[in-house]
Design a protein around this motif. Structure first.
Motif, mmCIF file in Angstrom:
data_model
loop_
_atom_site.group_PDB
_atom_site.id
_atom_site.type_symbol
_atom_site.label_atom_id
_atom_site.label_comp_id
_atom_site.label_asym_id
_atom_site.label_seq_id
_atom_site.Cartn_x
_atom_site.Cartn_y
_atom_site.Cartn_z
ATOM 1 N N GLY B 64 0.790 -1.292 0.014
ATOM 2 C CA GLY B 64 0.081 0.016 0.118
ATOM 3 C C GLY B 64 0.839 1.220 0.018
ATOM 4 O O GLY B 64 0.323 2.321 -0.586
ATOM 5 N N LEU B 65 2.110 1.428 0.312
ATOM 6 C CA LEU B 65 2.613 2.348 0.621
ATOM 7 C C LEU B 65 3.427 3.152 -0.699
ATOM 8 O O LEU B 65 3.659 4.425 -0.503
ATOM 9 C CB LEU B 65 3.784 2.449 1.914
ATOM 10 C CG LEU B 65 3.171 1.836 3.212
ATOM 11 C CD1 LEU B 65 4.408 1.748 4.093
ATOM 12 C CD2 LEU B 65 2.123 3.036 3.756
ATOM 13 N N SER B 66 3.614 2.417 -1.596
ATOM 14 C CA SER B 66 4.070 2.763 -2.739
ATOM 15 C C SER B 66 3.119 3.905 -3.615
ATOM 16 O O SER B 66 3.394 4.833 -4.254
ATOM 17 C CB SER B 66 4.494 1.818 -3.761
ATOM 18 O OG SER B 66 3.166 1.346 -4.234
ATOM 19 N N ASN B 98 2.188 8.878 4.598
ATOM 20 C CA ASN B 98 2.823 7.582 4.772
ATOM 21 C C ASN B 98 2.791 7.405 6.220
ATOM 22 O O ASN B 98 2.461 6.155 6.624
ATOM 23 C CB ASN B 98 3.989 7.433 4.149
ATOM 24 C CG ASN B 98 3.714 6.702 2.655
ATOM 25 O OD1 ASN B 98 2.663 6.640 2.287
ATOM 26 N ND2 ASN B 98 4.787 6.387 2.015
ATOM 27 N N LEU B 99 3.252 8.200 7.025
ATOM 28 C CA LEU B 99 3.294 7.956 8.343
ATOM 29 C C LEU B 99 1.841 7.724 9.250
ATOM 30 O O LEU B 99 1.951 6.621 9.619
ATOM 31 C CB LEU B 99 3.701 9.242 9.267
ATOM 32 C CG LEU B 99 5.440 9.510 9.366
ATOM 33 C CD1 LEU B 99 5.684 10.761 9.912
ATOM 34 C CD2 LEU B 99 5.786 8.385 10.270
ATOM 35 N N GLY B 135 9.817 2.069 14.874
ATOM 36 C CA GLY B 135 9.765 1.012 13.778
ATOM 37 C C GLY B 135 8.831 1.726 12.579
ATOM 38 O O GLY B 135 9.164 1.594 11.412
ATOM 39 N N ASN B 136 7.592 2.086 12.956
ATOM 40 C CA ASN B 136 6.734 2.891 12.206
ATOM 41 C C ASN B 136 7.391 3.920 11.288
ATOM 42 O O ASN B 136 7.151 4.090 10.186
ATOM 43 C CB ASN B 136 5.466 3.123 13.014
ATOM 44 C CG ASN B 136 4.740 1.907 13.132
ATOM 45 O OD1 ASN B 136 4.664 0.822 12.821
ATOM 46 N ND2 ASN B 136 3.587 2.256 14.059
ATOM 47 N N ILE B 137 8.070 4.813 12.099
ATOM 48 C CA ILE B 137 8.509 5.886 11.561
ATOM 49 C C ILE B 137 9.618 5.420 10.511
ATOM 50 O O ILE B 137 9.831 5.780 9.375
ATOM 51 C CB ILE B 137 9.292 6.636 12.854
ATOM 52 C CG1 ILE B 137 8.260 7.456 13.414
ATOM 53 C CG2 ILE B 137 10.106 8.133 11.741
ATOM 54 C CD1 ILE B 137 8.587 8.087 14.669
ATOM 55 N N ILE B 141 9.534 6.268 6.548
ATOM 56 C CA ILE B 141 10.577 7.006 5.712
ATOM 57 C C ILE B 141 11.131 6.253 4.524
ATOM 58 O O ILE B 141 11.009 6.745 3.479
ATOM 59 C CB ILE B 141 11.805 7.386 6.627
ATOM 60 C CG1 ILE B 141 11.198 8.247 7.681
ATOM 61 C CG2 ILE B 141 12.605 7.964 5.998
ATOM 62 C CD1 ILE B 141 12.181 8.317 8.980
ATOM 63 N N SER B 142 11.396 5.163 4.861
ATOM 64 C CA SER B 142 11.963 4.165 4.001
ATOM 65 C C SER B 142 10.763 4.019 2.608
ATOM 66 O O SER B 142 11.391 4.075 1.687
ATOM 67 C CB SER B 142 12.247 2.752 4.503
ATOM 68 O OG SER B 142 13.271 2.879 5.667
ATOM 69 N N SER B 143 9.773 3.658 3.037
ATOM 70 C CA SER B 143 8.584 3.278 1.971
ATOM 71 C C SER B 143 8.525 4.685 1.154
ATOM 72 O O SER B 143 8.150 4.454 -0.071
ATOM 73 C CB SER B 143 7.173 2.925 2.604
ATOM 74 O OG SER B 143 7.479 2.047 3.648
#
Lengths: 214, 219
Positions: B64-66, B98-99, B135-137, B141-143
């Protein structure tokens, strides 16, 4: 009164190995309408995208100045109004919601008075609360003009400005272009004779390419 | 403020189009159901449940995050964004979006694990909350930066997991370790190294993303 200038210094653009144009030097200044013409594939859209800082030239430089002060590339977005067939607005929002979001993201106050004035001029005022998804291609093109003019930019770049417009729409757009050129710099990329007829100076990319080929 | 306005635009757009939310909801539902069916009446260990939690989170993020950048590219509105905001504003706005999505998604997944798996027992909740937060942060960020990279590619679907795996692996391994510690009831001080790695990962990814985004965003 601001004096906005754009200088093209020895612009070269390649896509892969294909040369689009080479060594374009030109200077644009406020209160004029300039034209860029040439056949399909001659690089009209590429040139206006480079001027608008949407893509980078392979070599050369574009310098934007407002009252002789050079504008940094990352601050250019609020100086430019851009209309083109390959520009899309958000279908899931109404015309007014699109304009409101764009103003907020630009970091400027939404000028409802100007928005309503432009919506009225371009005959969209009655449909301003309809989703853009339901607009015809001509209505979307007129909305793009409002998107380009709402923040009163000193540089207005119009790539094929009258595509999808009917004759009354074209006339209205020509009137707006002439009015905007009284204070601002307008650049039109087009093959339409009536569009080019508005311009005081025209860059003929085809002739320019012939010169390069020789 | 400009980034927040972009986030507001994206969130309003998401509520109307359900581009990412539907994909995420369906993925979570299907994955958790498949795990339930495959386990059946068997008992699984606490550690394995903790591992499965992060596996589900990892693959849900893939699904979903892309959308943050891909949806703009598919609708042709990338150029519109170019014309209205500086690259740093775009990245910040998409990161906030995304966050929110990651926190919502992971709350739902963790809640489902808590009610469906008897072996999902957290003894040190504060430690788990710290791992969950950082972890969520890190995942967001990476996604976001990976989504920006793959949005220009023609094979977006396959490229996203391929690029994400090496970038998210150190994060997921640290999170697995911290979840194990939280399940064992270890103190926060005894997990200091893992927490420090997690915070460093977030800081490094955030700094690198802001530095790289200008180049990714430029055509």
């Amino acid at each position: 009164m601001t004096n906005y200038t754009v200088e093209l210094n020895n612009l070269v653009k390649y896509f892969g190995r294909r040369l689009i144009f080479d060594g374009i030097n030109f200077s644009f200044s406020s209160r004029h309408i300039y034209g860029i013409s040439g056949p399909n594939g001659s690089g009209k859209s590429t040139l206006v995208k480079i001027i608008a800082n949407l893509i980078s030239p392979t070599r050369g430089k574009v310098i934007h100045k407002n009252n002789s002060n050079e504008i940094e590339p990352f601050k250019l977005h609020n100086q430019i109004g851009f209309v083109s067939p390959y520009l899309f607005l958000y279908d899931e929002f109404t015309a007014e919601e699109n304009l409101l979001h764009f103003s907020n993201i630009r970091g400027i106050n939404f000028n409802k008075e100007r928005s309503d004035y432009l919506l009225n001029e371009l005959k969209l005022i009655d449909r301003k609360n309809d989703l853009v998804r339901g607009y015809s291609s001509g209505m979307k093109q007129r909305l793009k003009f409002i998107f380009a003019l709402l923040h009163q930019p000193p540089l207005i770049i119009l790539d094929e400005p009258t595509s999808n417009l009917d004759n009354p729409g074209k006339e209205k757009v020509y009137t707006l272009i002439k009015k905007e050129s009284e204070n601002n710099l307008v650049i039109i990329a087009s093959n339409e004779d009536t569009d080019i007829a508005l311009c005081s100076q025209v860059i003929e990319l085809e002739k320019f390419k012939e010169q390069i080929d020789r | 403020m400009k980034a927040y306005s972009l986030f507001k635009k994206d969130w309003q757009s998401e509520l109307r189009t359900r581009y990412a939310i539907n994909a995420l909801a369906m993925f979570i539902l299907v994955t958790v159901s498949v795990i339930m069916f495959s386990i059946g009446s068997e008992k699984i260990t606490e550690y394995l449940t903790g591992g499965l939690l992060w596996v589900v989170i990892f693959f849900s993020a893939m699904s979903g995050l892309s959308r943050a950048f891909v949806s703009e590219e598919e609708r042709g509105t990338t150029m519109t964004l170019h014309l209205i905001a500086a690259p740093s504003t775009i990245f910040s706005g998409k990161l906030i979006f995304n966050l929110l999505l990651v926190f919502l998604m992971n709350f739902v997944i963790t809640f489902l694990f808590a009610i469906l798996f008897n072996s999902f027992i957290i003894k040190n909740f504060t430690l788990f909350a710290i791992a969950f937060l950082f972890g969520n942060i890190g995942i967001a960020i990476s996604s976001t930066i990976i989504a920006a990279i793959i949005s220009k590619a023609s094979s977006k679907g396959t490229l996203y997991p391929v690029l994400s795996f090496p970038i998210l692996l150190p994060l997921i391994l640290t999170l697995l370790e911290l979840t194990k510690h939280a399940m064992d009831g270890n103190s926060i001080s005894s997990s200091f190294v893992e927490i420090a790695v997690l915070v460093c990962y977030d800081v490094v990814m955030l700094t690198a993303s802001y530095l790289l985004f200008d180049f990714i965003w430029e055509e």
